[in-house]
Design a protein around this motif. Structure first.
Motif, short mmCIF file in Angstrom:
data_model
loop_
_atom_site.label_atom_id
_atom_site.label_comp_id
_atom_site.label_asym_id
_atom_site.label_seq_id
_atom_site.Cartn_x
_atom_site.Cartn_y
_atom_site.Cartn_z
N ARG A 54 0.83 -1.21 0.00
CA ARG A 54 0.00 0.00 0.00
C ARG A 54 0.86 1.26 0.00
O ARG A 54 0.48 2.29 -0.55
CB ARG A 54 -0.91 -0.03 1.24
CG ARG A 54 -2.12 0.85 1.17
CD ARG A 54 -2.96 0.71 2.42
NE ARG A 54 -3.39 -0.66 2.67
CZ ARG A 54 -4.07 -1.07 3.73
NH1 ARG A 54 -4.38 -0.18 4.67
NH2 ARG A 54 -4.42 -2.33 3.88
N LYS A 55 2.02 1.18 0.63
CA LYS A 55 2.88 2.35 0.79
C LYS A 55 3.67 2.68 -0.47
O LYS A 55 4.07 3.83 -0.67
CB LYS A 55 3.85 2.08 1.96
CG LYS A 55 4.84 3.19 2.24
CD LYS A 55 4.14 4.45 2.75
CE LYS A 55 5.15 5.51 3.17
NZ LYS A 55 4.51 6.76 3.62
N THR A 56 3.88 1.68 -1.33
CA THR A 56 4.75 1.90 -2.50
C THR A 56 4.28 3.04 -3.39
O THR A 56 5.09 3.77 -3.95
CB THR A 56 4.86 0.61 -3.32
OG1 THR A 56 3.54 0.15 -3.65
CG2 THR A 56 5.59 -0.47 -2.56
N THR A 57 2.96 3.18 -3.53
CA THR A 57 2.45 4.23 -4.43
C THR A 57 2.82 5.63 -3.95
O THR A 57 2.98 6.54 -4.76
CB THR A 57 0.92 4.13 -4.58
OG1 THR A 57 0.32 4.14 -3.28
CG2 THR A 57 0.52 2.86 -5.29
N SER A 58 2.95 5.81 -2.61
CA SER A 58 3.31 7.14 -2.11
C SER A 58 4.74 7.51 -2.51
O SER A 58 5.07 8.69 -2.64
CB SER A 58 3.16 7.19 -0.59
OG SER A 58 4.13 6.40 0.05
N VAL A 59 5.61 6.50 -2.67
CA VAL A 59 6.98 6.75 -3.12
C VAL A 59 7.02 6.91 -4.64
O VAL A 59 7.70 7.80 -5.17
CB VAL A 59 7.91 5.61 -2.67
CG1 VAL A 59 9.32 5.81 -3.22
CG2 VAL A 59 7.94 5.53 -1.14
N GLY A 218 5.37 -2.15 8.06
CA GLY A 218 5.04 -2.38 6.66
C GLY A 218 5.23 -1.11 5.84
O GLY A 218 5.75 -1.15 4.71
N ASN A 219 4.81 0.03 6.41
CA ASN A 219 5.01 1.31 5.73
C ASN A 219 6.50 1.60 5.54
O ASN A 219 6.93 2.07 4.48
CB ASN A 219 4.38 2.45 6.54
CG ASN A 219 2.86 2.35 6.57
OD1 ASN A 219 2.26 1.70 5.73
ND2 ASN A 219 2.25 2.99 7.55
N ILE A 220 7.28 1.32 6.60
CA ILE A 220 8.73 1.55 6.52
C ILE A 220 9.35 0.65 5.46
O ILE A 220 10.14 1.10 4.61
CB ILE A 220 9.38 1.30 7.89
CG1 ILE A 220 8.92 2.36 8.90
CG2 ILE A 220 10.90 1.30 7.77
CD1 ILE A 220 9.33 2.07 10.32
N THR A 221 8.97 -0.63 5.48
CA THR A 221 9.51 -1.58 4.50
C THR A 221 9.14 -1.17 3.08
O THR A 221 10.00 -1.16 2.18
CB THR A 221 8.97 -3.00 4.78
OG1 THR A 221 9.32 -3.38 6.10
CG2 THR A 221 9.54 -4.00 3.79
N GLY A 222 7.86 -0.81 2.88
CA GLY A 222 7.43 -0.38 1.56
C GLY A 222 8.17 0.85 1.07
O GLY A 222 8.57 0.93 -0.10
N SER A 223 8.38 1.81 1.98
CA SER A 223 9.10 3.03 1.61
C SER A 223 10.54 2.75 1.23
O SER A 223 11.04 3.24 0.21
CB SER A 223 9.05 4.04 2.78
OG SER A 223 7.75 4.50 3.00
N LEU A 224 11.23 1.97 2.07
CA LEU A 224 12.65 1.70 1.83
C LEU A 224 12.86 0.89 0.55
O LEU A 224 13.74 1.20 -0.26
CB LEU A 224 13.26 0.97 3.02
CG LEU A 224 13.34 1.76 4.33
CD1 LEU A 224 13.90 0.89 5.46
CD2 LEU A 224 14.21 3.01 4.16
N VAL A 225 12.04 -0.16 0.37
CA VAL A 225 12.19 -1.01 -0.82
C VAL A 225 11.88 -0.21 -2.09
O VAL A 225 12.64 -0.24 -3.07
CB VAL A 225 11.29 -2.25 -0.73
CG1 VAL A 225 11.27 -3.01 -2.05
CG2 VAL A 225 11.76 -3.17 0.39
N ALA A 226 10.76 0.53 -2.06
CA ALA A 226 10.38 1.31 -3.24
C ALA A 226 11.40 2.40 -3.55
O ALA A 226 11.72 2.66 -4.71
CB ALA A 226 9.00 1.93 -3.02
#
Length: 519
Positions: A54-59, A218-226
């Motif tokens: 869910r977080k990837t789109t914000s990056v 999950g937000n942190i993981t999504g942000s870092l990976v993306a």
């Protein structure tokens, strides 16, 4: 031989395949506590995956629309008409470079279009949440979660496929986001119901506060990976998390035990290892198995459970604030000069994880405080009121220095995400096992879905409004968020007064306010 015959029931087809394999290798059954550990780990990483995708789109959106939003942003309806009159031409495969943008999001109305993607995802997610909770109380949650996770992974990856396919049609991304939102809605009611089947009421706020850190992690993981993958092409920032989500879904299918009854777990093997009182407090499920033959609670009936409506409406505004940060914080950081300098897209995505670190602290702190006070409403309202000055100071002074920005972002994350985490976990579990249900076990997923579904409507509205308001003024966005935090706290006023009254009388606040709510 008698003992060998007794072990053959371990080949129980109702058990997850992974559990059957472990018992086959072990040549014996798994203890109740081991099952509990498996449940905590699998549901933790399952919902961590939901939030990471869910977080990837914000990056990714800061790569799709890299320039500062203009004041002349037009509406998505006007853009749609212009698009069909003069369709955008593909830039060609492999020509994209970081900082160039991606049509149609690199135009003057790019910020508004990104806001439309957010609201389409969250609106379908919110509607799907109501149906998911209803369905989750009536079917095998392991299968339900597996389908949801694989579907979410598929459509998250399909969003990224648009990069290599050179797709510039806005409605492709819109439809993919809506379908991703639908499958995402299967997650929260289901994981809360599974955990509720295995864990008791002792220190529920603290336990669920720690467990709920999967949201922020999950937000942190999504942000870092993306952010790390962005320089290789924004498509990778969507495809890799999507594939990871599907992989976790397969693991969940293989190993998740939905309830003690589904795997024949017994407390007998644990009784000699722990005092009786500890076992009663920590291992008796939130939902009693004797009631498994009762009918599932209806949607309207669940709304009438005392406390559901005020907490659901409170979460509407709390998630409006939290999800505006979830979807727009990296974009805001990349478009705001800190110490007179603008950060790169990758650095902005990485810095935004500080807000989620604050969310982990806030969720655990809110759970612990509410357990200590025995007052969920007082805790949630207090955090929301504290979020107002935190938002003001972050907007006013966050750009002075990097150190101050990090500190203020951390504090804001604590107070914004604390009540959000508390309401979606401990409060939902409290209300899903309310005494008015008379022990009916088929209510927790429905109640959780109602509360989080209502909150998700607010989560859809916040990012949508931000997409339009930010084109004119980020200060106006923060003013909207402060007003939402205030309303969120005020909606709990009746419950706060009841809890304070109970405290003065020396009663349990949660029990004392229930009769008042039923009148």
């Amino acid at each position: 031989m008698g003992s060998n015959v007794e072990e053959t029931p371990s080949i129980d087809r109702s058990k997850p395949p992974g559990i059957r394999f472990i018992e086959f290798v072990k040549e014996g059954s798994i203890s109740h506590k081991t099952h509990q550990s498996i449940v905590l780990l699998i549901t933790f990483f399952a919902y961590l995956s939901y939030h990471a995708t869910r977080k990837t789109t914000s990056v990714v959106k800061i790569a799709l629309d890299p320039k500062s939003p203009g004041a002349d942003s037009v509406s998505s309806v006007m853009w749609g008409r212009a698009y069909f009159r003069n369709p955008l031409v593909s830039h060609g495969n492999g020509s994209w470079v970081l900082g160039e943008g991606w049509a149609p999001f690199d135009g003057n109305n790019g910020t508004a279009l990104l806001g439309d993607l957010d609201v389409s995802f969250l609106f379908v997610y919110a509607l799907g949440m109501y149906f998911s909770g209803h369905a989750g109380d009536r079917m095998d949650l392991r299968i339900f979660l597996t389908v949801g996770m694989i579907g979410t992974g598929l459509f998250t990856a399909l969003f990224g496929v648009g990069y290599w396919a050179g797709i510039h049609a806005f409605y492709y991304y819109l439809i993919v986001q809506m379908l991703a939102g639908l499958f995402q809605s299967t997650g929260w009611p289901s994981v809360v119901a599974v955990v509720g089947n295995w864990f008791g009421k002792s220190k529920r706020g603290l336990i669920m506060g720690i467990w709920n850190s999967h949201t922020s992690l999950g937000n942190i993981t999504g942000s870092l990976v993306a952010s790390m993958l962005l320089k290789y092409g924004w498509g990778w920032s969507m495809v890799i998390p999507g594939l990871g989500m599907a992989l976790v879904g397969v693991i969940l299918f293989l190993f998740l035990p939905v309830s003690p009854e589904s795997v024949g777990a017994s407390l007998d093997s644990d009784e000699s290892l722990a005092p009786k009182k500890d076992l009663e407090e920590t291992t008796i499920p939130l939902l009693k198995s004797e009631s498994s033959d009762k009918n599932a609670v209806g949607f309207l009936e669940a709304w009438r459970i005392p406390g559901v409506a005020p907490f659901a409406l409170c979460l509407f505004f709390a998630k409006l604030v939290a999800y505006t940060f979830l979807y727009w914080l990296p974009f805001y950081i990349s478009h705001t000069a800190i110490e007179g300098k603008y950060l790169s897209n990758e650095d902005a995505g990485n810095l935004s994880t500080i807000f989620d670190v604050g969310g982990v602290i806030g969720g655990i702190l809110a759970g612990h405080v509410s357990d200590h006070l025995g007052a969920r409403a007082i805790t949630a309202a207090s955090f929301m009121y504290c979020a107002i000055p935190a938002l003001f100071f972050y907007r006013s002074y966050g750009e002075i220095s990097m150190t101050l920005n990090v500190i203020l972002m951390l504090i804001t994350g604590i107070f914004v995400n604390g009540p959000y985490a508390l309401i979606t976990t401990a409060v939902s579990a409290d209300l899903g096992t309310h005494h008015s249900l008379k022990g009916n076990s088929k209510a927790l997923a429905t109640v959780t879905a109602i509360i989080d579904g209502t909150g998700s409507i607010g989560a859809a509205i916040g990012p949508l409004l931000t997409g339009y308001i930010s084109a004119k003024s980020w200060s106006a966005v923060f003013l909207m968020l402060m007003a939402a935090a205030l309303i969120s706290g005020l909606l709990l006023t009746r419950l706060v007064v009841a809890e304070f009254g109970a405290k003065l009388q020396g009663l349990n606040p949660r029990e004392a306010c229930q009769p008042a709510e039923e009148v």
